[in-house]
Design an enzyme around this catalytic site. Structure first.
Site, PDB file in Angstrom:
ATOM      1  N   ILE A  58      24.834 -39.846 115.706  1.00  0.00           N
ATOM      2  CA  ILE A  58      24.942 -39.616 116.740  1.00  0.00           C
ATOM      3  C   ILE A  58      23.505 -38.713 117.425  1.00  0.00           C
ATOM      4  CG2 ILE A  58      26.077 -37.334 116.416  1.00  0.00           C
ATOM      5  CD1 ILE A  58      27.854 -37.042 118.470  1.00  0.00           C
ATOM      6  N   CYS A  59      23.517 -38.457 118.680  1.00  0.00           N
ATOM      7  CA  CYS A  59      22.577 -37.323 119.352  1.00  0.00           C
ATOM      8  C   CYS A  59      23.033 -37.003 120.560  1.00  0.00           C
ATOM      9  CB  CYS A  59      21.507 -38.718 119.214  1.00  0.00           C
ATOM     10  SG  CYS A  59      21.360 -39.254 120.645  1.00  0.00           S
ATOM     11  N   ASN A  60      21.584 -36.869 121.528  1.00  0.00           N
ATOM     12  CA  ASN A  60      22.257 -36.347 122.922  1.00  0.00           C
ATOM     13  C   ASN A  60      22.548 -37.721 124.049  1.00  0.00           C
ATOM     14  OD1 ASN A  60      21.707 -33.920 122.730  1.00  0.00           O
ATOM     15  ND2 ASN A  60      19.569 -33.712 122.698  1.00  0.00           N
TER      16      ASN A  60
END
Length: 249
Positions: A112-114
């Site tokens: 997961i990231c932005n």
């Protein structure tokens, strides 16, 4: 004349056989190359995961045990808030740090990231490294996660390293009887039932390390400490999941 004819027939036959062998080898080589390309396509696959699904997993104390969530943003972004129980391995550090999670190759791993871009790059790296079940989750800027927290989650080896440094206050959130039977050196006991009362008496000079059986009770304690403004690291694997913690009386 007969001998010459026989010789010519023999030469033509040999050439035909050699030509046939050459064609067969070409077909086999092409077939192998196609299979190799198919395998290459297979190895680069991972699945996408919606934010709603990840939220439900992390809110379920049993389901979350089956998923290792990796936030691939920078340490600074991670500290500002991340999905509950997610560990932090920045994408820039991936090549040298993927080995830290080799023991989790058979577990479901979620990146997961932005926005999902950097995490998709990490997902590819994990699949190429032999991880079998990899998901790329919807980014924290694209979905409003209900499980955002500032409690950092860390794996056992890092937890032990921090505990041994003497730079942290260690909290054991298991039942009191189990704490009395054996706990980490210098660990202080509290529980989800007593933390509201105990919190005022806990030493506040150092960041906190919290652990329990599976990371759930200790996360609740850690969350209360975090909301009081303290820096807290919770063990993702508890004493029932990892036998490398040294427990003393």
């Amino acid at each position: 004349m007969k001998k010459s004819n026989l010789l010519l027939v023999s030469i033509f036959t040999s050439l035909a056989l050699l030509s046939g062998c050459s064609q067969n080898n070409t077909v086999d080589s092409t077939s192998t190359e196609v299979k190799s390309n198919e395998a290459s396509t297979q190895i680069s696959k991972y699945q996408e995961m919606k934010g709603e699904q990840l939220d439900k997993i992390e809110e379920d104390n049993k389901k979350k045990e089956d998923y290792l969530v990796i936030d691939v943003r920078s340490e600074e972004e991670y500290k500002e808030g991340h999905v509950k129980h997610a560990i932090n391995i920045p994408l820039d550090d991936a090549d040298k740090r993927i080995s830290e999670i080799n023991d989790y190759k058979d577990k479901n791993v979620v990146t997961i990231c932005n926005t999902g871009k950097k995490s998709s790059e990490m997902a590819k790296k994990l699949v190429e490294a032999g991880f079998k079940n990899v998901w790329n989750a919807q980014g924290v800027k694209d979905f409003e996660y209900t499980t955002i927290t500032k409690v950092a989650t860390i794996l056992p080896e890092e937890f032990k390293e921090k505990a041994a440094s003497g730079n942290y206050t260690i909290i054991d959130a298991r039942d009191e009887k189990d704490y009395n039977d054996g706990h980490m050196k210098d660990a202080i006991h509290t529980s989800v039932d007593t933390i509201d009362e105990d919190i005022k008496d806990l030493p506040k000079e150092k960041p906190f390390l919290t652990y329990c059986y599976s990371g759930n009770k200790s996360w609740t304690v850690a969350d209360k400490l975090s909301k009081e403004g303290h820096e807290v690291y919770n063990a993702w694997d508890g004493t029932k999941e990892y036998d490398g913690y040294e427990l003393i009386k």
